[in-house]
Scaffold this active site. Structure first.
Site, mmCIF file in Angstrom:
data_model
loop_
_atom_site.group_PDB
_atom_site.id
_atom_site.type_symbol
_atom_site.label_atom_id
_atom_site.label_comp_id
_atom_site.label_asym_id
_atom_site.label_seq_id
_atom_site.Cartn_x
_atom_site.Cartn_y
_atom_site.Cartn_z
ATOM 1 N N TYR A 189 -2.251 0.035 9.896
ATOM 2 C CA TYR A 189 -2.454 -0.623 8.603
ATOM 3 C C TYR A 189 -1.222 -0.453 7.717
ATOM 4 O O TYR A 189 -0.670 -1.426 7.188
ATOM 5 C CB TYR A 189 -3.690 -0.050 7.905
ATOM 6 N N LYS A 207 -17.549 -1.906 1.348
ATOM 7 C CA LYS A 207 -16.510 -1.303 2.180
ATOM 8 C C LYS A 207 -17.037 -0.190 3.085
ATOM 9 O O LYS A 207 -16.327 0.294 3.962
ATOM 10 C CB LYS A 207 -15.384 -0.763 1.286
ATOM 11 N N SER A 225 0.823 -1.204 0.000
ATOM 12 C CA SER A 225 0.000 0.000 0.000
ATOM 13 C C SER A 225 0.860 1.258 0.000
ATOM 14 O O SER A 225 1.961 1.272 0.562
ATOM 15 C CB SER A 225 -0.890 0.011 1.250
#
Length: 329
Positions: free
Chosen positions: A146, A187, A117
């Site tokens: 994250y 989501k 990411s």
């Protein structure tokens, strides 16, 4: 690719389901690995022919059976909420399974493509180098758990490469930037801003963007590298088609655009006059918010992985058309 057998983790999720649908349509035997829950995400795979469905906690045991040899593992499964505070949960899902699958693939020379990411870059003050050597990765400072979890995996894999340990002939870590496109409704608050704006506008609600608390950026002027999910799928396919590849790559268009640009593109696609309200940034995002991201696509292009990325306006128009044609999805 139609004689391949491929595991896709996170297969009912956003990027994973688009990958699974594309591969299944091309005749690939897709083993879908995911939890489906009760939020209707199974509909993301309702059109795909699946070879098998495996729960994440059963995947390693399933792979250990000789009859379940696969050609590739595409690992998209993760807790992707940047607001998740249970770090043990993040480690279990994002780090431990990722490294276990990496070890499985390098020991058996199975192709491995996994989702990293752009969150690994933190606030961007240390650059978006697109580099994957150990020293370059060590300089990065993710802003949330994250991003840190993805960074842990990147650094371990880079260390294996640097130390000459066995790795698959084909592997790629993909640092996805701001992805938008079909099959993301489930989501909820983590949906792309494209979907959020589209839903508010088509429901007759006021479209909202965050104000800026950084004097270098105007309200709505925060910059992101927005990329359509179909372009991400093309990158994955090209990695699978390569005879030999290895590296961690930025996956974005290479051009940062503002959230205001994004909103205008949605209004234009809907044929509506722009109407935007700017609201205060939530306290939980202050100090953890990326004001600028932009992929360095040089290595992606050099390795033949980059498609002809669509522009923001073209991608948003494509997506709005898809949403109109697929109500409820």
């Amino acid at each position: 690719m139609n004689d391949m057998k491929v595991v896709v983790t996170g297969a009912s999720g956003f990027i994973g389901s688009n990958i699974a649908n594309t591969l299944a349509a091309e005749g690939v035997d897709v083993i879908a690995c995911d939890w489906f829950g009760s939020d209707e995400r199974w509909r993301n795979l309702q059109d795909a022919r699946l070879e098998e469905i495996v729960a994440p906690e059963e995947l390693l045991a399933w792979l250990a059976r000789p009859e379940n040899h696969v050609d590739a593992i595409i690992h998209m499964g993760a807790i992707s909420a940047t607001t998740e505070l249970d770090v043990d949960k993040i480690v279990q899902n994002n780090v431990r399974l990722s490294l276990a699958l990496w070890d499985y693939c390098r020991e058996r020379d199975v192709a491995f493509v996994y989702a990293s990411s752009a969150a690994t870059y933190g606030d961007g003050s240390r650059g978006f180098s697109g580099d994957d050597d150990e020293a370059a990765l060590a300089r990065l400072n993710p802003l949330n758990a994250y991003g840190w979890s993805k960074h842990v995996v990147d650094r371990r894999i880079a260390a294996d490469v640097a130390r000459g340990r066995r790795v698959p002939k084909r592997w790629a870590g993909l640092k996805f930037y701001n992805v938008y496109g079909p099959r993301e409704r489930h989501k909820r608050e983590m949906r792309s801003v494209v979907h959020q704006i589209w839903q508010r506008e088509t429901s007759g609600e006021q479209v909202r963007l965050f104000k800026s608390d950084n004097p270098d950026y105007p309200d709505g002027g925060q910059l992101r590298d927005f990329i359509h999910v179909d372009d991400c799928v093309h990158v994955v396919r090209r990695a699978l088609e390569s005879s030999e590849i290895g590296g961690i790559f930025d996956v974005g268009t290479g051009r940062a655009r503002t959230f205001h640009d994004l909103a205008l593109a949605v209004f234009k696609a809907l044929g509506k006059a722009p109407s935007i309200e700017f609201i205060e940034m939530p306290d939980q995002l202050r100090g953890r918010y990326q004001y600028f991201t932009q992929a360095n696509t040089a290595r992606l292009v050099a390795n033949g992985l980059a498609p002809n990325f669509r522009s923001l306006e073209e991608g948003v128009a494509n997506y709005v058309d898809w949403l109109s044609a697929h109500p409820g999805r």
